[in-house]
Design a protein around this motif. Structure first.
Motif, mmCIF file in Angstrom:
data_model
loop_
_atom_site.group_PDB
_atom_site.id
_atom_site.type_symbol
_atom_site.label_atom_id
_atom_site.label_comp_id
_atom_site.label_asym_id
_atom_site.label_seq_id
_atom_site.Cartn_x
_atom_site.Cartn_y
_atom_site.Cartn_z
ATOM 1 N N ALA A 288 61.117 -35.186 37.378
ATOM 2 C CA ALA A 288 60.416 -36.211 36.614
ATOM 3 C C ALA A 288 61.410 -37.062 35.825
ATOM 4 O O ALA A 288 61.283 -38.293 35.745
ATOM 5 C CB ALA A 288 59.405 -35.563 35.674
ATOM 6 N N THR A 291 63.330 -39.447 38.197
ATOM 7 C CA THR A 291 62.574 -40.626 38.613
ATOM 8 C C THR A 291 62.342 -41.586 37.450
ATOM 9 O O THR A 291 62.270 -42.792 37.655
ATOM 10 C CB THR A 291 61.240 -40.212 39.265
ATOM 11 O OG1 THR A 291 60.499 -39.371 38.378
ATOM 12 C CG2 THR A 291 61.489 -39.466 40.565
ATOM 13 N N ARG A 292 62.254 -41.066 36.220
ATOM 14 C CA ARG A 292 62.189 -41.960 35.066
ATOM 15 C C ARG A 292 63.486 -42.753 34.925
ATOM 16 O O ARG A 292 63.469 -43.934 34.575
ATOM 17 C CB ARG A 292 61.913 -41.176 33.780
ATOM 18 C CG ARG A 292 60.450 -40.806 33.586
ATOM 19 C CD ARG A 292 60.173 -40.385 32.156
ATOM 20 N NE ARG A 292 60.897 -39.174 31.778
ATOM 21 C CZ ARG A 292 60.436 -37.948 31.961
ATOM 22 N NH1 ARG A 292 59.260 -37.749 32.525
ATOM 23 N NH2 ARG A 292 61.149 -36.905 31.572
ATOM 24 N N HIS A 342 59.837 -38.857 43.998
ATOM 25 C CA HIS A 342 59.972 -40.278 43.680
ATOM 26 C C HIS A 342 58.781 -41.071 44.216
ATOM 27 O O HIS A 342 58.215 -41.924 43.524
ATOM 28 C CB HIS A 342 61.280 -40.814 44.256
ATOM 29 C CG HIS A 342 61.686 -42.123 43.681
ATOM 30 N ND1 HIS A 342 62.782 -42.825 44.114
ATOM 31 C CD2 HIS A 342 61.133 -42.886 42.692
ATOM 32 C CE1 HIS A 342 62.893 -43.941 43.421
ATOM 33 N NE2 HIS A 342 61.909 -44.010 42.561
ATOM 34 N N ARG A 345 55.744 -40.521 42.071
ATOM 35 C CA ARG A 345 55.786 -41.287 40.827
ATOM 36 C C ARG A 345 55.468 -42.750 41.081
ATOM 37 O O ARG A 345 54.719 -43.377 40.320
ATOM 38 C CB ARG A 345 57.150 -41.152 40.171
ATOM 39 C CG ARG A 345 57.248 -41.896 38.848
ATOM 40 C CD ARG A 345 58.531 -41.570 38.122
ATOM 41 N NE ARG A 345 58.610 -42.257 36.849
ATOM 42 C CZ ARG A 345 58.035 -41.855 35.714
ATOM 43 N NH1 ARG A 345 57.305 -40.756 35.725
ATOM 44 N NH2 ARG A 345 58.166 -42.542 34.603
ATOM 45 N N THR A 348 51.774 -43.488 41.275
ATOM 46 C CA THR A 348 50.869 -43.291 40.139
ATOM 47 C C THR A 348 50.473 -44.645 39.558
ATOM 48 O O THR A 348 51.262 -45.595 39.577
ATOM 49 C CB THR A 348 51.533 -42.456 39.030
ATOM 50 O OG1 THR A 348 52.727 -43.120 38.589
ATOM 51 C CG2 THR A 348 51.883 -41.073 39.531
ATOM 52 N N LEU A 355 54.730 -36.864 35.739
ATOM 53 C CA LEU A 355 54.204 -36.282 36.963
ATOM 54 C C LEU A 355 53.449 -34.995 36.661
ATOM 55 O O LEU A 355 53.824 -34.247 35.757
ATOM 56 C CB LEU A 355 55.351 -35.968 37.932
ATOM 57 C CG LEU A 355 56.021 -37.154 38.622
ATOM 58 C CD1 LEU A 355 57.180 -36.651 39.444
ATOM 59 C CD2 LEU A 355 55.020 -37.873 39.514
#
Length: 357
Positions: A288, A291-292, A342, A345, A348, A355
């Motif tokens: 998470a 990917t942020r 990824h 995410r 979303t 996530l």
């Protein structure tokens, strides 16, 4: 940061300011000059993780990460070439085989630059490169899809899988030779200057004394799989460089400050997780956070292009180069697990939302 900078951080900044950043646009267009590699070798950075007794610096992880950010933000192509070097060094540090005595010192002191050809191991149970016993040594057959630094590296660490399902790593010279044939350098959307090729292996023979590691594949995979769940310092380096461009645009200063805050928070979380003593734990959190970090990089590089307007499309503009380098980092070292996280995410409704575990 407070207090004096670590000597290697100072060396990285000097290399970035004096050599890498001024050449980054020409390297992107025209390729990497030998003088850049020689400057890298003289910098002391190639032995950053090697023991002092072997000519290295044994720097802490925080210094390794900071220098990587600096190099990537200055010239991602040069960062990527030198990044390959540190896996061979780490492999030798943990090796008890004779090749350690022969190569670790020259690699740590920057006398030699090494590449690495092992990503194909992650295709297991498919075996892109098979290694078999032959004449008291080892024969390599198959195809390495990606090898970075061809024509720039002195040696390479090559890996394959034995019939006993072992991962075997051995060193050889990074040149065309009987049983080893490179493709032409790949034309990539970014980092073409890294001179990435594929390698065809057809009976390449290496002696037993070239072997640096031989271990059951399952044992190697346990330590390899968690590595790419952590955010790469290069992502933060590219992000910081893009924010720096924004800070030069009067209309974008407020955006730059917001993105700088997001960068600082993403970096803090990522490095706290990277320092966790058990690398196989908190995998969902690591993914998470990774990917942020991509989100912030994408926002920063996009903002740099937007702020630059039409001139950002000129190949002399660093904004479009950073945006392309950011795209490269989205897939560099990508595994199935990282790709799935990824994509989840990106799918979303709110990309800033965490996530689900």
């Amino acid at each position: 940061m407070t207090g004096p900078a670590h000597p290697l951080v100072t060396a990285a900044r000097e290399l970035a300011d004096r050599v890498l950043a001024p050449r980054a646009q020409s390297v992107d267009r025209d390729g990497m000059p030998e003088s850049s590699i020689e400057a890298l070798k003289r910098s002391g950075l190639l032995g950053i993780g090697a023991p002092v007794a072997d000519g290295g610096s044994a720097a802490p992880a925080s210094v390794v990460r900071e220098t990587a950010e600096i190099l990537a933000g200055a010239c991602c192509s040069t960062w990527f070439v030198q990044a390959q070097h540190h896996t061979p060094v780490a492999t030798l540090v943990n090796s008890a085989d004779p090749v350690r005595e022969r190569l670790l010192g020259p690699l740590a002191r920057g006398e030699l630059l090494s590449g690495v050809a092992y990503a194909q191991l992650r295709a297991h149970p498919r075996i892109p490169v098979r290694v078999t016993r032959e004449r008291g040594g080892w024969r390599f057959d198959g195809r390495v899809p990606w090898y970075t630094g061809w024509g720039l590296n002195d040696v390479m660490l090559l890996a394959g899988v034995t019939r006993e399902d072992e991962a075997l790593f051995a060193f050889t010279e990074a040149r065309e030779q009987p049983g080893l044939r490179p493709s032409a350098p790949m034309r990539l959307a970014a980092l073409t200057a890294s001179r990435t090729v594929s390698l065809e292996l057809d009976g390449l023979w290496l002696p037993e004394e070239a072997v640096a590691l031989r271990t059951p594949y399952a044992t190697w995979a346990v330590t390899d799989r968690p590595k790419n769940t952590n955010a790469s310092p290069a992502v933060f380096g590219i992000t910081a460089a893009a924010i720096g461009l924004l800070g030069d645009e009067p209309s974008a200063k407020e955006t730059a400050e917001v993105l700088r805050g997001r960068l600082d928070e993403a970096r803090r979380q990522a490095y706290a997780l990277a320092d966790h003593p058990v690398p196989t734990e908190r995998i969902e959190e690591r993914l998470a956070c990774k990917t942020r970090a991509y989100d912030v990089m994408r926002a920063a590089t996009t903002a740099a292009v937007v702020a630059g307007g039409g001139r950002a499309m000129d190949l002399r503009s660093p904004a479009q180069r950073l945006a392309r380098e950011g795209l490269f980092l989205l897939v560099q070292g990508q595994t199935t697990q990282v790709r799935a996280a990824h994509l989840a995410r990106l799918g979303t409704p709110d990309p800033e939302a965490p996530l689900s575990p």
